[in-house]
Design an enzyme around this catalytic site. Structure first.
Site, short mmCIF file in Angstrom:
data_model
loop_
_atom_site.label_atom_id
_atom_site.label_comp_id
_atom_site.label_asym_id
_atom_site.label_seq_id
_atom_site.Cartn_x
_atom_site.Cartn_y
_atom_site.Cartn_z
N ARG A 164 14.33 6.84 0.40
CA ARG A 164 15.01 7.44 1.55
C ARG A 164 16.49 7.04 1.55
NH1 ARG A 164 16.96 8.74 5.95
NH2 ARG A 164 15.96 8.81 7.98
N ARG A 175 7.77 5.41 6.66
CA ARG A 175 8.57 4.19 6.81
C ARG A 175 7.82 2.88 6.72
NH1 ARG A 175 10.86 6.49 12.12
NH2 ARG A 175 8.67 7.02 12.06
N ASP A 183 7.43 18.04 7.36
CA ASP A 183 7.39 17.84 8.80
C ASP A 183 6.88 19.11 9.46
OD1 ASP A 183 8.47 15.50 10.69
OD2 ASP A 183 8.58 17.41 11.75
N TYR A 227 8.74 22.03 21.09
CA TYR A 227 10.04 21.66 20.47
C TYR A 227 11.03 22.82 20.53
CZ TYR A 227 8.33 17.19 18.76
OH TYR A 227 7.85 15.91 18.70
N ARG A 282 0.60 9.71 9.00
CA ARG A 282 1.93 9.12 8.75
C ARG A 282 1.90 8.01 7.69
NH1 ARG A 282 6.36 10.47 11.92
NH2 ARG A 282 5.84 12.21 13.25
O1 CP3 Z 1 2.56 10.76 6.10
C1 CP3 Z 1 2.43 11.82 6.70
O2 CP3 Z 1 1.68 11.94 7.68
C2 CP3 Z 1 3.11 13.07 6.14
C3 CP3 Z 1 4.37 13.38 6.66
C4 CP3 Z 1 4.57 13.74 8.13
C5 CP3 Z 1 5.82 13.52 8.77
N1 CP3 Z 1 5.77 14.10 9.99
C6 CP3 Z 1 6.95 12.83 8.17
C7 CP3 Z 1 7.98 12.24 9.05
C8 CP3 Z 1 3.74 14.41 9.05
C9 CP3 Z 1 2.28 14.83 8.92
C10 CP3 Z 1 4.53 14.64 10.22
C11 CP3 Z 1 4.03 15.38 11.39
C12 CP3 Z 1 4.82 15.40 12.63
N2 CP3 Z 1 6.18 15.46 12.77
C13 CP3 Z 1 4.26 15.42 13.92
C14 CP3 Z 1 2.77 15.45 14.22
C15 CP3 Z 1 2.12 14.14 14.08
C16 CP3 Z 1 2.42 13.17 15.19
O3 CP3 Z 1 2.95 12.10 14.86
O4 CP3 Z 1 2.09 13.46 16.33
C17 CP3 Z 1 5.31 15.44 14.85
C18 CP3 Z 1 5.19 15.46 16.35
C19 CP3 Z 1 6.52 15.48 14.10
C20 CP3 Z 1 7.91 15.60 14.62
C21 CP3 Z 1 8.71 14.42 14.25
N3 CP3 Z 1 9.11 14.10 12.96
C22 CP3 Z 1 9.23 13.43 15.12
C23 CP3 Z 1 9.00 13.40 16.62
C24 CP3 Z 1 9.95 12.53 14.35
C25 CP3 Z 1 10.78 11.39 14.82
C26 CP3 Z 1 9.96 10.26 15.27
C27 CP3 Z 1 9.41 9.50 14.08
O5 CP3 Z 1 8.20 9.36 14.00
O6 CP3 Z 1 10.23 9.07 13.27
C28 CP3 Z 1 9.83 12.94 12.98
C29 CP3 Z 1 10.40 12.26 11.80
C30 CP3 Z 1 9.53 11.97 10.64
N4 CP3 Z 1 8.57 12.80 10.16
C31 CP3 Z 1 9.60 10.82 9.83
C32 CP3 Z 1 8.63 10.98 8.83
C33 CP3 Z 1 8.35 10.04 7.69
C34 CP3 Z 1 10.60 9.69 9.97
C35 CP3 Z 1 11.90 10.08 9.38
C36 CP3 Z 1 12.59 8.93 8.71
O7 CP3 Z 1 13.36 8.26 9.39
O8 CP3 Z 1 12.38 8.73 7.49
#
Ligand code: CP3
Length: 340
Positions: free
Chosen positions: A38, A29, A75, A151, A25
């Site tokens: 964003r 953010r 994602d 999911y 991640r």
């Molecule tokens: O930097 C990175 O790692 C690359 C981008 C990336 C994102 N999601 C961007 C993202 C990666 C590798 C993921 C994987 C992901 N997405 C997982 C597996 C990793 C983990 O954390 O366990 C999961 C379970 C998700 C599903 C997901 N996406 C959730 C549950 C959420 C909401 C909660 C949160 O963390 O915000 C997201 C949103 C998300 N994915 C954001 C980002 C940057 C935030 C969105 C925003 O508000 O900009």
């Protein structure tokens, strides 16, 4: 040609001069530069679906944090969408699916996704490879079948994922049918990412830890093994969060690297997983809320626990959005400056 291939060498078990580091991640953010882009773009999905913007935010942590790899901004939920279940990312609440999987006919209606169904991420990878110009490797990724399945059944995040687990107990045959479709889609998608230039791929099994060991073997590990067997073009990392109970089996997968979360003892994991895998991890992300001296001390302790080879430094899970980027950079710098 890559100017910095430390991560790839560490993954393959080749000698490295220092331990490489990237952060789960890292693109997101924590960085004010991400928040700016964003805000300009509107929603999260708009960012993901625009190769230019996805490329820009993918490279930001390389520029601002100095990490040894970029991970493509996308994602794991693009796969359910490509199969026929669109998602929304609801502000402050997370993912939400209007339709979920309930029955055999729901599963029949789903398609096996092709990489082309996620064209925007494939294009983002080609563009990012070009823009990175060999500075660091680019990591592609996908969710593990079990996490994607949860999911698709649950329709949103959940503390217990009890609907998804219930489905495993009450409809095991259907569960396998769905997991098979997800697995095929994931293989197609990862192969597309690799063809577009991904130098390494990671499988995220974020909800591994909620299954019993037997369920994990039957409904999760089997499909991860199929993915690992299908991908032989680039190094592959399996990160199964909370799956401490199957570390021995993870060590038998046809992959290069196993990600550890912060609950997993490093020495014990090395014994269980064996000498032939690289280990990735595993600093508790909450350490980055601490005073600078604590961050340096804990990072160095972690490096010593893993040793100088076959380690890719990372956190034990994704970096939390409210962590100060200066603290994240301190962690990265501490790892990069450390010598055994
Ligand atoms: O930097 C990175 O790692 C690359 C981008 C990336 C994102 N999601 C961007 C993202 C990666 C590798 C993921 C994987 C992901 N997405 C997982 C597996 C990793 C983990 O954390 O366990 C999961 C379970 C998700 C599903 C997901 N996406 C959730 C549950 C959420 C909401 C909660 C949160 O963390 O915000 C997201 C949103 C998300 N994915 C954001 C980002 C940057 C935030 C969105 C925003 O508000 O900009």
């Amino acid at each position: 040609m890559l100017k910095n291939d430390l991560i790839l060498r560490a993954a393959r078990g080749e000698k490295v001069e220092r331990t490489p580091i990237w952060l789960m991640r890292q693109a997101g953010r924590i960085l004010p530069e991400y928040r700016e882009v964003r805000a300009k773009m509107g929603g999260f999905k708009e960012l993901v679906e625009s190769p230019e913007f996805a490329c820009e935010v993918t490279i930001q942590p390389v520029d601002h944090l100095g990490v040894d790899a970029a991970i493509i901004f996308s994602d794991i939920l693009v796969i359910p969408e490509a199969m026929g279940l669109p998602y929304e990312m609801v502000e402050k609440r997370g993912p939400w699916f209007e339709k979920t999987i309930q029955s055999a006919s729901d599963i029949e209606r789903l398609k096996v996704a092709e990489a082309d169904d996620v064209r925007y991420t494939i294009d983002a990878i080609s563009l990012t490879k070009k823009e990175l110009d060999g500075r660091v490797p680019l990591i592609g990724f996908a969710g593990a079948p079990w996490t994607i399945f949860s999911y698709m059944i649950e329709g949103s995040g959940s503390k217990t994922f009890s609907k998804a687990k219930k489905f495993l107990y009450t409809e095991p045959k259907l569960a396998h049918q769905l997991l098979e479709k997800i697995t095929k889609s994931t293989i197609n998608y990862l192969k597309g990412q690799i063809a577009a230039g991904a130098d390494m791929v990671q499988i995220f099994d974020s909800w591994a830890g909620i299954l019993s060991p037997d369920q994990y073997r039957e409904f999760a590990l089997k499909y991860i093994a199929q993915i690992c067997d299908a991908i032989d073009e680039v190094p592959i990392t399996v990160f199964a969060k909370g799956a401490y109970f199957v570390r021995k089996e993870l060590g038998e997968l046809n992959c290069n690297t196993i990600g550890l979360d912060w609950n997993m003892d490093v020495a014990e994991s090395r014994v269980l997983i064996g000498p032939s895998k690289t280990l990735q991890g595993n600093l508790d992300p909450c350490v980055l809320y601490a005073e600078d001296e604590v961050i340096v001390e804990k990072a160095q302790e972690m490096l010593k626990a893993f040793g100088p080879q076959r380690h890719i430094a990372n956190l034990g899970h994704g970096v939390y959005p409210d962590i100060d980027p200066r603290k994240v950079k301190l962690f990265v710098d501490t790892v990069k400056e450390f010598r055994f």
